[in-house]
Write a protein that holds these residues in place. Structure first.
Motif, PDB file in Angstrom:
ATOM      1  N   ARG A 144       0.718  -1.121   0.079  1.00  7.01           N
ATOM      2  CA  ARG A 144       0.084   0.043   0.030  1.00  7.01           C
ATOM      3  C   ARG A 144       0.819   1.335  -0.097  1.00  7.01           C
ATOM      4  O   ARG A 144       0.362   2.354  -0.396  1.00  7.01           O
ATOM      5  CB  ARG A 144      -0.998   0.155   1.228  1.00  7.01           C
ATOM      6  CG  ARG A 144      -2.297  -1.056   1.215  1.00  7.01           C
ATOM      7  CD  ARG A 144      -3.139  -0.670   2.380  1.00  7.01           C
ATOM      8  NE  ARG A 144      -2.541  -0.555   3.615  1.00  7.01           N
ATOM      9  CZ  ARG A 144      -2.274  -1.311   4.220  1.00  7.01           C
ATOM     10  NH1 ARG A 144      -2.823  -2.445   4.296  1.00  7.01           N
ATOM     11  NH2 ARG A 144      -1.808  -1.164   5.591  1.00  7.01           N
ATOM     12  N   ALA A 145       2.109   1.147   0.540  1.00  4.47           N
ATOM     13  CA  ALA A 145       2.717   2.299   0.514  1.00  4.47           C
ATOM     14  C   ALA A 145       3.194   2.826  -0.950  1.00  4.47           C
ATOM     15  O   ALA A 145       3.375   2.109  -1.830  1.00  4.47           O
ATOM     16  CB  ALA A 145       4.184   2.031   1.256  1.00  4.47           C
ATOM     17  N   GLN A 146       3.605   4.380  -0.957  1.00  2.00           N
ATOM     18  CA  GLN A 146       3.800   4.808  -2.248  1.00  2.00           C
ATOM     19  C   GLN A 146       5.558   4.216  -2.584  1.00  2.00           C
ATOM     20  O   GLN A 146       6.269   4.542  -1.674  1.00  2.00           O
ATOM     21  CB  GLN A 146       3.982   6.396  -2.228  1.00  2.00           C
ATOM     22  CG  GLN A 146       2.616   6.958  -2.127  1.00  2.00           C
ATOM     23  CD  GLN A 146       2.683   8.536  -2.309  1.00  2.00           C
ATOM     24  OE1 GLN A 146       3.531   8.911  -1.962  1.00  2.00           O
ATOM     25  NE2 GLN A 146       1.653   8.866  -3.105  1.00  2.00           N
ATOM     26  N   LEU A 161      13.942   6.663   0.943  1.00  3.96           N
ATOM     27  CA  LEU A 161      14.364   6.369   2.505  1.00  3.96           C
ATOM     28  C   LEU A 161      15.471   5.605   2.546  1.00  3.96           C
ATOM     29  O   LEU A 161      15.690   4.693   1.589  1.00  3.96           O
ATOM     30  CB  LEU A 161      13.394   5.508   3.333  1.00  3.96           C
ATOM     31  CG  LEU A 161      11.982   6.160   3.634  1.00  3.96           C
ATOM     32  CD1 LEU A 161      10.869   5.295   4.127  1.00  3.96           C
ATOM     33  CD2 LEU A 161      12.059   7.446   4.506  1.00  3.96           C
ATOM     34  N   ASP A 162      16.669   5.927   3.225  1.00  3.52           N
ATOM     35  CA  ASP A 162      17.781   4.896   3.428  1.00  3.52           C
ATOM     36  C   ASP A 162      17.308   3.623   4.203  1.00  3.52           C
ATOM     37  O   ASP A 162      16.027   3.506   4.747  1.00  3.52           O
ATOM     38  CB  ASP A 162      18.837   5.947   4.091  1.00  3.52           C
ATOM     39  CG  ASP A 162      18.482   5.914   5.775  1.00  3.52           C
ATOM     40  OD1 ASP A 162      17.513   5.773   5.947  1.00  3.52           O
ATOM     41  OD2 ASP A 162      19.104   6.988   6.232  1.00  3.52           O
ATOM     42  N   ASP A 163      18.187   2.805   4.357  1.00  2.97           N
ATOM     43  CA  ASP A 163      17.871   1.529   5.129  1.00  2.97           C
ATOM     44  C   ASP A 163      17.147   1.563   6.409  1.00  2.97           C
ATOM     45  O   ASP A 163      16.125   1.024   6.801  1.00  2.97           O
ATOM     46  CB  ASP A 163      18.961   0.516   5.117  1.00  2.97           C
ATOM     47  CG  ASP A 163      19.295   0.106   3.531  1.00  2.97           C
ATOM     48  OD1 ASP A 163      18.923   0.276   2.931  1.00  2.97           O
ATOM     49  OD2 ASP A 163      20.396  -0.726   3.492  1.00  2.97           O
ATOM     50  N   ASN A 164      17.983   2.459   7.194  1.00  2.00           N
ATOM     51  CA  ASN A 164      17.402   2.780   8.676  1.00  2.00           C
ATOM     52  C   ASN A 164      16.054   3.442   8.468  1.00  2.00           C
ATOM     53  O   ASN A 164      15.127   3.215   9.561  1.00  2.00           O
ATOM     54  CB  ASN A 164      18.455   3.627   9.490  1.00  2.00           C
ATOM     55  CG  ASN A 164      19.710   2.927   9.760  1.00  2.00           C
ATOM     56  OD1 ASN A 164      19.539   1.669   9.850  1.00  2.00           O
ATOM     57  ND2 ASN A 164      20.626   3.468   9.938  1.00  2.00           N
ATOM     58  N   ARG A 183      12.482  -3.076  -1.477  1.00  2.00           N
ATOM     59  CA  ARG A 183      13.034  -2.317  -2.740  1.00  2.00           C
ATOM     60  C   ARG A 183      12.779  -2.619  -3.972  1.00  2.00           C
ATOM     61  O   ARG A 183      12.187  -1.902  -4.859  1.00  2.00           O
ATOM     62  CB  ARG A 183      14.616  -1.905  -2.506  1.00  2.00           C
ATOM     63  CG  ARG A 183      14.679  -0.948  -1.160  1.00  2.00           C
ATOM     64  CD  ARG A 183      16.176  -0.541  -1.133  1.00  2.00           C
ATOM     65  NE  ARG A 183      16.509   0.136   0.011  1.00  2.00           N
ATOM     66  CZ  ARG A 183      16.055   1.506   0.475  1.00  2.00           C
ATOM     67  NH1 ARG A 183      15.113   2.099  -0.145  1.00  2.00           N
ATOM     68  NH2 ARG A 183      16.287   1.748   1.682  1.00  2.00           N
ATOM     69  N   ASP A 184      13.065  -4.027  -4.095  1.00  2.00           N
ATOM     70  CA  ASP A 184      12.917  -4.576  -5.653  1.00  2.00           C
ATOM     71  C   ASP A 184      11.365  -4.535  -5.851  1.00  2.00           C
ATOM     72  O   ASP A 184      10.884  -3.837  -7.171  1.00  2.00           O
ATOM     73  CB  ASP A 184      13.200  -5.948  -5.951  1.00  2.00           C
ATOM     74  CG  ASP A 184      14.739  -6.040  -5.723  1.00  2.00           C
ATOM     75  OD1 ASP A 184      15.468  -5.146  -6.169  1.00  2.00           O
ATOM     76  OD2 ASP A 184      15.280  -7.138  -5.747  1.00  2.00           O
ATOM     77  N   LEU A 185      10.478  -4.638  -5.054  1.00  2.00           N
ATOM     78  CA  LEU A 185       9.008  -4.681  -5.234  1.00  2.00           C
ATOM     79  C   LEU A 185       8.655  -3.218  -5.440  1.00  2.00           C
ATOM     80  O   LEU A 185       7.796  -3.060  -6.315  1.00  2.00           O
ATOM     81  CB  LEU A 185       8.279  -5.204  -3.911  1.00  2.00           C
ATOM     82  CG  LEU A 185       8.238  -6.864  -3.791  1.00  2.00           C
ATOM     83  CD1 LEU A 185       7.631  -7.181  -2.440  1.00  2.00           C
ATOM     84  CD2 LEU A 185       7.554  -7.335  -5.086  1.00  2.00           C
TER      85      LEU A 185
END
Length: 69
Positions: A15-17, A24-27, A63-65
């Motif tokens: 659901r997230a954009q 966003l960075d990893d953290n 990130r791939d998704l």
């Protein structure tokens, strides 16, 4: 980890954009997902720890998704 929690997490990712997740960075990604998850589904400390480690391990997949959408 509980299958219900896994479904909830991946639903949240879905659901997230995409652009937001990729910016966003990893953290920041882990923190945002944890915060959003806990607001929607309160969990205990053990589940919080499990979820945190699971998200950390799945950052490349998340990130791939996001990139594929």
């Amino acid at each position: 980890m509980n299958p219900y929690l896994l479904r909830h997490l991946w639903s949240l990712v879905d659901r997230a954009q995409s652009s937001y997740l990729l910016d966003l960075d990893d953290n920041g990604l882990v923190r945002w997902l944890m915060d959003e998850f806990i607001v929607q589904q309160p969990i205990n400390q053990a589940e919080t720890d499990q979820l945190h480690h699971y998200i950390r391990a799945k950052i490349p997949l998340i990130r791939d998704l996001a990139q594929s959408r």
